[in-house]
Design a protein around this motif. Structure first.
Motif, mmCIF file in Angstrom:
data_model
loop_
_atom_site.group_PDB
_atom_site.id
_atom_site.type_symbol
_atom_site.label_atom_id
_atom_site.label_comp_id
_atom_site.label_asym_id
_atom_site.label_seq_id
_atom_site.Cartn_x
_atom_site.Cartn_y
_atom_site.Cartn_z
ATOM 1 N N SER B 56 54.403 16.553 43.597
ATOM 2 C CA SER B 56 54.361 15.362 42.740
ATOM 3 C C SER B 56 52.953 14.775 42.748
ATOM 4 O O SER B 56 52.100 15.173 43.534
ATOM 5 C CB SER B 56 55.360 14.321 43.257
ATOM 6 O OG SER B 56 54.915 13.826 44.498
ATOM 7 N N ILE B 134 63.091 10.808 44.554
ATOM 8 C CA ILE B 134 63.508 11.903 43.671
ATOM 9 C C ILE B 134 65.021 11.891 43.579
ATOM 10 O O ILE B 134 65.711 12.412 44.453
ATOM 11 C CB ILE B 134 63.107 13.284 44.228
ATOM 12 C CG1 ILE B 134 61.644 13.304 44.630
ATOM 13 C CG2 ILE B 134 63.380 14.380 43.206
ATOM 14 C CD1 ILE B 134 61.179 14.647 45.091
ATOM 15 N N LEU B 135 65.514 11.221 42.572
ATOM 16 C CA LEU B 135 66.964 11.181 42.361
ATOM 17 C C LEU B 135 67.189 11.339 40.868
ATOM 18 O O LEU B 135 66.427 10.790 40.063
ATOM 19 C CB LEU B 135 67.543 9.841 42.830
ATOM 20 C CG LEU B 135 67.472 9.549 44.327
ATOM 21 C CD1 LEU B 135 67.798 8.086 44.594
ATOM 22 C CD2 LEU B 135 68.431 10.443 45.099
ATOM 23 N N GLU B 136 68.216 12.084 40.505
ATOM 24 C CA GLU B 136 68.450 12.282 39.065
ATOM 25 C C GLU B 136 68.810 10.952 38.408
ATOM 26 O O GLU B 136 69.416 10.089 39.041
ATOM 27 C CB GLU B 136 69.584 13.297 38.863
ATOM 28 C CG GLU B 136 70.832 12.898 39.615
ATOM 29 C CD GLU B 136 72.023 13.767 39.292
ATOM 30 O OE1 GLU B 136 72.336 13.913 38.097
ATOM 31 O OE2 GLU B 136 72.639 14.273 40.242
ATOM 32 N N LEU B 137 68.408 10.801 37.164
ATOM 33 C CA LEU B 137 68.725 9.570 36.441
ATOM 34 C C LEU B 137 70.206 9.547 36.106
ATOM 35 O O LEU B 137 70.784 10.584 35.777
ATOM 36 C CB LEU B 137 67.907 9.490 35.154
ATOM 37 C CG LEU B 137 66.424 9.191 35.361
ATOM 38 C CD1 LEU B 137 65.670 9.319 34.046
ATOM 39 C CD2 LEU B 137 66.238 7.799 35.952
ATOM 40 N N GLN B 138 70.807 8.395 36.220
ATOM 41 C CA GLN B 138 72.244 8.279 35.890
ATOM 42 C C GLN B 138 72.431 7.165 34.873
ATOM 43 O O GLN B 138 71.682 6.201 34.847
ATOM 44 C CB GLN B 138 73.050 7.963 37.155
ATOM 45 C CG GLN B 138 73.113 9.111 38.130
ATOM 46 C CD GLN B 138 73.956 8.764 39.347
ATOM 47 O OE1 GLN B 138 74.038 7.608 39.755
ATOM 48 N NE2 GLN B 138 74.569 9.775 39.947
ATOM 49 N N ARG B 139 73.463 7.347 34.042
ATOM 50 C CA ARG B 139 73.823 6.303 33.084
ATOM 51 C C ARG B 139 74.736 5.288 33.737
ATOM 52 O O ARG B 139 75.504 5.620 34.612
ATOM 53 C CB ARG B 139 74.610 6.946 31.930
ATOM 54 C CG ARG B 139 73.811 7.169 30.702
ATOM 55 C CD ARG B 139 74.661 7.856 29.651
ATOM 56 N NE ARG B 139 73.839 8.732 28.835
ATOM 57 C CZ ARG B 139 72.963 8.273 27.957
ATOM 58 N NH1 ARG B 139 72.825 6.978 27.772
ATOM 59 N NH2 ARG B 139 72.226 9.122 27.266
ATOM 60 N N THR B 149 75.827 2.344 37.750
ATOM 61 C CA THR B 149 75.769 3.809 37.779
ATOM 62 C C THR B 149 76.668 4.277 38.932
ATOM 63 O O THR B 149 76.930 3.501 39.859
ATOM 64 C CB THR B 149 74.331 4.310 38.047
ATOM 65 O OG1 THR B 149 73.989 3.930 39.373
ATOM 66 C CG2 THR B 149 73.329 3.727 37.051
ATOM 67 N N ARG B 151 75.868 6.057 41.314
ATOM 68 C CA ARG B 151 75.108 5.930 42.565
ATOM 69 C C ARG B 151 75.118 4.481 43.058
ATOM 70 O O ARG B 151 75.209 4.219 44.256
ATOM 71 C CB ARG B 151 73.670 6.419 42.368
ATOM 72 C CG ARG B 151 72.892 6.491 43.679
ATOM 73 C CD ARG B 151 71.491 7.020 43.528
ATOM 74 N NE ARG B 151 71.485 8.344 42.946
ATOM 75 C CZ ARG B 151 70.919 8.645 41.780
ATOM 76 N NH1 ARG B 151 70.316 7.710 41.075
ATOM 77 N NH2 ARG B 151 70.946 9.874 41.322
#
Lengths: 238, 305
Positions: B56, B134-139, B149, B151
């Motif tokens: 990154s 680093i975490l996936e984006l959530q709706r 979300t 999460r």
């Protein structure tokens, strides 16, 4: 029998270095004895107990416990060695229950002996009835009994009591003194600081009169009660 | 206003956790720790350092790439490091001050200095830019009318579980009881045979690990930045005081209420979108409640200090 259990030689101590409240105090507490310390306000009575249990620094002199000099005085170690102490104020943990207070007194024990708790509850029935209640809710007299129970549960050889009658009703005072007598009969030596000097001297084997951080008079309780000088200066005439 | 409830619950959990950790430390040591926010930030900054990908664009001290290990592993390591850090503060700084009878105000000033010092170390270490784990984006989804979300929901549940565990620890374990005993009177604890220094050390470790965990949750919900702990410190103080100084349950409750109110007030009409003023209502309410009940909601009168 009657070996010195605590011996204090020329003790100098205070809260701040250079400002000694105790200025060379001597004291002996023998096995199974009740010894009273009396004297006017500010004489250093409570300070002496605090110094013996390591709550305030020592600037001079020596303290012996069971004949061995206490070099590094740490309160928690002394408690584990068998010196119990009941302070005048803040003598219980108010936010803990009565049972938890006793548990704290029994801290050094490897296991939680149910018997030790039962012995305390047998002695002080009122504590058993209220064992799940917070100590902060107890009356002054009940607090004093809990404080005695907390100090006793670790089975000490000696208990230092700082004005156990302070702020109590006459009935509660009688009760506390009866218990102290009973504790002593069970083989625990008692070092007692008392404001109620006459009562303390009638009650004890020997007494010490402290004045301005020094020993003023020493003798058996009876001798001190009959000493004209002691009566005039410290006990007051009736 | 209701659309802010989800954010309110999240901020509530963050402030509640932070308040418990602060209150516990204050109760046992009497230290008003202004560096508490920096221990919170340490958890998040360390997790960022351990978990971000070496590829990154993130650089630490403008030079070093992140380690790039598993996210959950990073969390565990960071929380342990926070505990070690707390222990070091006690052993090398606060214990010597205590032994030299430093006054409470002097110690407070030391914690302010420590706070400024640490915060700027983080600024050098992790740069001024906000970063994300680093975490996936959530709706956001609808949970009983509250927008969160998945999460966020996990974080809320985890936060509550941790608070319950802290409560059980303090109530039922021997060490937890000794912490409460030292909080009531360290002298009486000592003459009962308890090594108060050890209990204070354990409290520093416990409080710092809890603070680090708070920072990680804050990082997961929002982002990680050098002054993230400092930004919520006032709310944490407010939560602790509102609930009642020195009571852990009170701190949890007070912190949660403050967090929810701060976020809910964003939705009030008269705020007119001025989110920067969102702390005003909650802190105003805190002052009002303390005027009526100086010991806080769950505090007892002997604990006013």
């Amino acid at each position: 029998m009657n070996n010195p259990i605590i011996e204090v030689n020329g003790l100098a101590s205070g809260y701040v270095k250079g400002l000694n409240i105790l200025q060379g105090v001597d004291l002996v507490l023998k096995d199974k004895e009740i010894v009273s310390i009396i004297g006017p306000n500010g004489a250093g009575k409570s300070t002496l107990l605090k110094a013996i249990v390591g709550l305030i620094p020592i600037f001079g002199g020596k303290i012996y416990f069971n004949g061995a000099e206490l070099k590094e005085i740490k309160s928690y170690k002394l408690a584990q060695m068998g010196i119990g102490y009941v302070p005048q104020v803040q003598n219980v943990f108010p936010s803990l229950t009565i049972e938890e207070n006793l548990e704290m007194g029994n801290w050094a024990a490897k296991e939680r002996h149910k018997d030790s708790f039962n012995e305390i509850y047998d002695m002080f029935n009122i504590l058993f009835d209220k064992k799940k209640e917070r100590a902060g809710n107890l009356s002054g007299g009940q607090r004093q009994l809990l404080a005695l129970g907390r100090a006793l549960i670790s089975k000490p050889n000696v208990i230092l009591l700082d004005e156990p009658s302070a702020g109590l009703s006459p009935k509660a005072i009688d009760e506390v003194f009866e218990y102290i007598n009973l504790i002593n009969q069970n083989g625990v030596s008692i070092l007692l600081v008392e404001q109620n000097a006459k009562r303390a001297l009638k009650f004890c084997d020997r007494g010490y009169v402290l004045d301005q951080g020094r020993n003023a008079y020493t003798g058996s309780g009876e001798d001190l009660l009959n000493d004209d000088k002691v009566v005039e200066l410290y006990l007051g005439k009736l | 206003m209701i659309e802010q409830l989800g954010n309110g619950l999240l901020l509530g959990v963050i402030i509640a956790l932070g308040s418990v950790a602060l209150s516990l430390l204050y109760g046992v040591t009497r230290i008003v720790n202004f560096a508490h926010g920096e221990i919170i930030a340490l958890g998040a900054v360390m997790t960022l350092f351990f978990s971000s990908s070496p590829d990154s664009s993130l650089l630490f001290f403008d030079r070093y790439s992140p380690i790039g290990i598993n996210f959950f592993g990073s969390i565990v390591i960071s929380i342990i490091l926070c505990g070690i850090f707390g222990a070091s503060l006690e052993i090398f700084l606060f214990r010597p001050l205590r032994k030299n009878n430093f006054g409470n105000i002097a110690v407070l000033v030391v914690t302010i200095g420590l706070s400024i010092f640490l915060r700027h170390i983080y600024l050098l270490f992790a740069s001024a830019k906000p970063s994300s784990f680093i975490l996936e984006l959530q709706r956001r989804e609808d949970y009983f009318g509250i927008q969160l979300t998945p999460r966020n929901v996990q974080v809320l549940v985890l936060g509550f579980i941790v608070m319950i565990l802290v409560g059980l620890f303090l109530t039922y374990t021997k060490t937890g009881k000794a912490m409460r005993a030292v909080r009531d009177s360290s002298d009486l604890a000592s003459v009962s045979g308890i090594n108060s220094d050890n209990i204070i050390l354990v409290t520093w470790i416990f409080s710092s690990m809890l603070a680090g965990f708070t920072g990680i949750i804050q990082g997961v919900i929002n982002n990680v930045r050098w002054n993230m702990g400092f930004l919520i410190l006032l709310l944490i103080f407010a939560g602790t005081v509102l609930g009642g100084i020195g009571t852990s349950f009170g701190a949890m409750f007070g912190g949660f209420v403050i967090g929810v109110l701060v976020q809910l007030s964003v939705g009030l009409e008269f705020m007119d979108g001025h989110t920067e003023a969102k702390n005003a209502l909650a802190l105003g309410l805190m002052i009002l409640i303390l005027l009526i009940r100086p010991q806080g909601i769950f505090g007892t009168k002997d604990r006013i200090s």
